[in-house]
Write a protein that holds these residues in place. Structure first.
Motif, short mmCIF file in Angstrom:
data_model
loop_
_atom_site.label_atom_id
_atom_site.label_comp_id
_atom_site.label_asym_id
_atom_site.label_seq_id
_atom_site.Cartn_x
_atom_site.Cartn_y
_atom_site.Cartn_z
N PRO A 96 0.81 -1.22 0.00
CA PRO A 96 0.00 0.00 0.00
C PRO A 96 0.84 1.28 0.00
O PRO A 96 0.43 2.28 -0.59
N MET A 100 0.56 4.10 -2.82
CA MET A 100 0.35 5.52 -2.49
C MET A 100 1.38 6.40 -3.18
O MET A 100 1.04 7.46 -3.72
N SER A 137 -5.91 7.99 -1.73
CA SER A 137 -6.86 8.02 -0.60
C SER A 137 -7.14 6.61 -0.09
O SER A 137 -7.12 6.35 1.12
N TRP A 138 -7.42 5.69 -1.02
CA TRP A 138 -7.74 4.32 -0.60
C TRP A 138 -6.55 3.66 0.08
O TRP A 138 -6.72 2.98 1.10
N SER A 139 -5.36 3.85 -0.45
CA SER A 139 -4.19 3.20 0.14
C SER A 139 -3.92 3.72 1.54
O SER A 139 -3.53 2.96 2.44
N GLN A 140 -4.15 5.02 1.77
CA GLN A 140 -3.97 5.56 3.12
C GLN A 140 -5.00 4.96 4.08
O GLN A 140 -4.67 4.65 5.23
N GLY A 141 -6.23 4.80 3.63
CA GLY A 141 -7.24 4.16 4.47
C GLY A 141 -6.91 2.71 4.75
O GLY A 141 -7.11 2.22 5.87
N PHE A 142 -6.38 2.00 3.75
CA PHE A 142 -5.98 0.61 3.95
C PHE A 142 -4.88 0.52 5.00
O PHE A 142 -4.91 -0.35 5.88
N SER A 161 -9.47 -3.51 6.41
CA SER A 161 -8.60 -2.45 5.90
C SER A 161 -9.11 -1.91 4.57
O SER A 161 -9.09 -0.69 4.33
N ALA A 162 -9.61 -2.80 3.71
CA ALA A 162 -10.17 -2.35 2.44
C ALA A 162 -11.42 -1.51 2.66
O ALA A 162 -11.64 -0.51 1.95
N GLY A 165 -10.35 1.86 3.77
CA GLY A 165 -9.85 2.58 2.59
C GLY A 165 -10.99 3.16 1.78
O GLY A 165 -10.93 4.33 1.34
#
Length: 344
Positions: A96, A100, A137-142, A161-162, A165
């Motif tokens: 991730p 990012m 954004s998604w990778s930071q949330g993951f 985690s997904a 994300g």
């Protein structure tokens, strides 16, 4: 004087605390400041015209690159201040983090190329900026989901985690829409209100998921939240968070009528309230995780560099941090106000 088995009056005790605080504040500043421009990027594909996209880009133009300074500072403090935790965390989050960095690079290239490219190439760079914003954004949330679960490497951990994300994408979109409500006028401002409405409930879902999962993964964290008198003292955090979501919803349904009357009163309420949600969520998460950098495995004192090394770096931080804060405040003061058509 003694807490967690450490003498907090000695350099070996207070220096790791100072660096943990600097790292935490850096990441908080990054999430809020770069969060809104990632949110604007994640909304770019929903704009109705090239002119609206130009204004959206112009609204973040003076700020977006400097906003990422906080990410560099936070990761840098993790590396030099807590090398053991740095190796464990980035080792567990290798993919991730790589995603990012690629996504942020795509955003940087697209931002520069879209304003210089010929008109028939501009949609390509707009799409690239949009995709880069979504992936970052998604990778930071993951990564946040993995941190909360203690880097749980199984189906449940990856699914959670997904989900975080996915919800963080909409949290950034809510933040970005609030920014556009403040910074724009006319049709784009009304569109931003609709974007904010569409992002509100998934943002709330993400906050709820984190709030439920964090005590669940660790009996120690559960005890910190649900033992007496802690429960009563911490109750204002979820209550205030819920109140802010109500304020955002109420404001979003009132603003179109005001804007139709030429009244900009309350245009900053959705953005400011969303920032409040981020602040309260961050405080709750920090309270839950402290003093661990890896839940129940590595504390800030176990992973800290030697006191001598930290003291040298501390002098550098004392110089650099005020400069970054001063530049940030100056930039926002100079470029505050409504955004207009992008011109080069």
């Amino acid at each position: 004087m003694y807490e967690f088995g450490v003498d907090l009056m000695s350099p070996a005790g207070w220096l790791p605390l100072v660096f943990a605080l600097v790292m935490a504040l850096s990441m908080l500043a990054y999430v809020i400041l770069d969060g809104y421009d990632l949110g604007v990027g994640a909304l770019l594909d929903s704009a109705d015209s090239v002119e609206q996209k130009d204004i959206m880009i112009a609204s973040i133009g003076p700020f977006w690159d400097a906003n990422e300074t906080w990410l560099v500072l936070g990761v840098g403090v993790l590396l030099v201040g807590f090398p053991m935790a740095h190796g464990v965390i980035l080792g567990a989050l290798y993919l991730p983090v790589a995603l990012m960095l690629v996504a942020l690079s795509l955003r940087g290239v697209a931002f520069e190329f879209r304003v210089k490219a010929k008109m028939h190439h501009r949609p390509l760079w707009d799409k690239t900026f949009y995709i880069g914003s979504l992936l970052a954004s998604w990778s930071q949330g993951f990564m946040l989901g993995q941190l909360i679960t203690g880097f749980q490497q199984d189906t449940a951990g990856y699914f959670f985690s997904a989900l975080i994300g996915f919800c963080l994408v909409f949290a950034y979109r809510l933040l970005g829409a609030g920014w556009l409500i403040m910074k724009t006028e006319g049709a784009l401002q009304l569109r931003a209100v609709e974007w904010a409405k569409a992002s509100l409930w998934l943002t709330a879902l993400g906050v709820l998921a984190i709030s439920v999962a964090t005590p669940w993964v660790s009996p120690r964290i559960f005890e910190k939240w649900f033992s007496f008198p802690n429960l009563l003292m911490l109750l204002p955090i979820p209550v205030m968070t819920l109140a802010l979501f109500v304020v955002i919803r109420r404001s979003l349904y009132r603003l179109p009528t005001r804007f139709a009357q030429g009244n900009q009163y309350g245009a900053s309420v959705p953005f400011a309230s969303t920032v409040g949600v981020f602040l309260l969520s961050f405080y709750g998460l920090a309270y839950s995780l402290f003093p661990w950098l890896v839940v129940d495995k590595i504390s800030i004192w176990q992973s800290a560099s030697s006191p001598e090394a930290l003291l040298v770096i501390f002098y550098g931080v004392v110089v650099v941090l005020p400069v970054i804060i001063g530049y940030t405040v100056f930039a926002y003061r100079v470029f505050w106000g409504k955004s207009t058509q992008l011109r080069y």
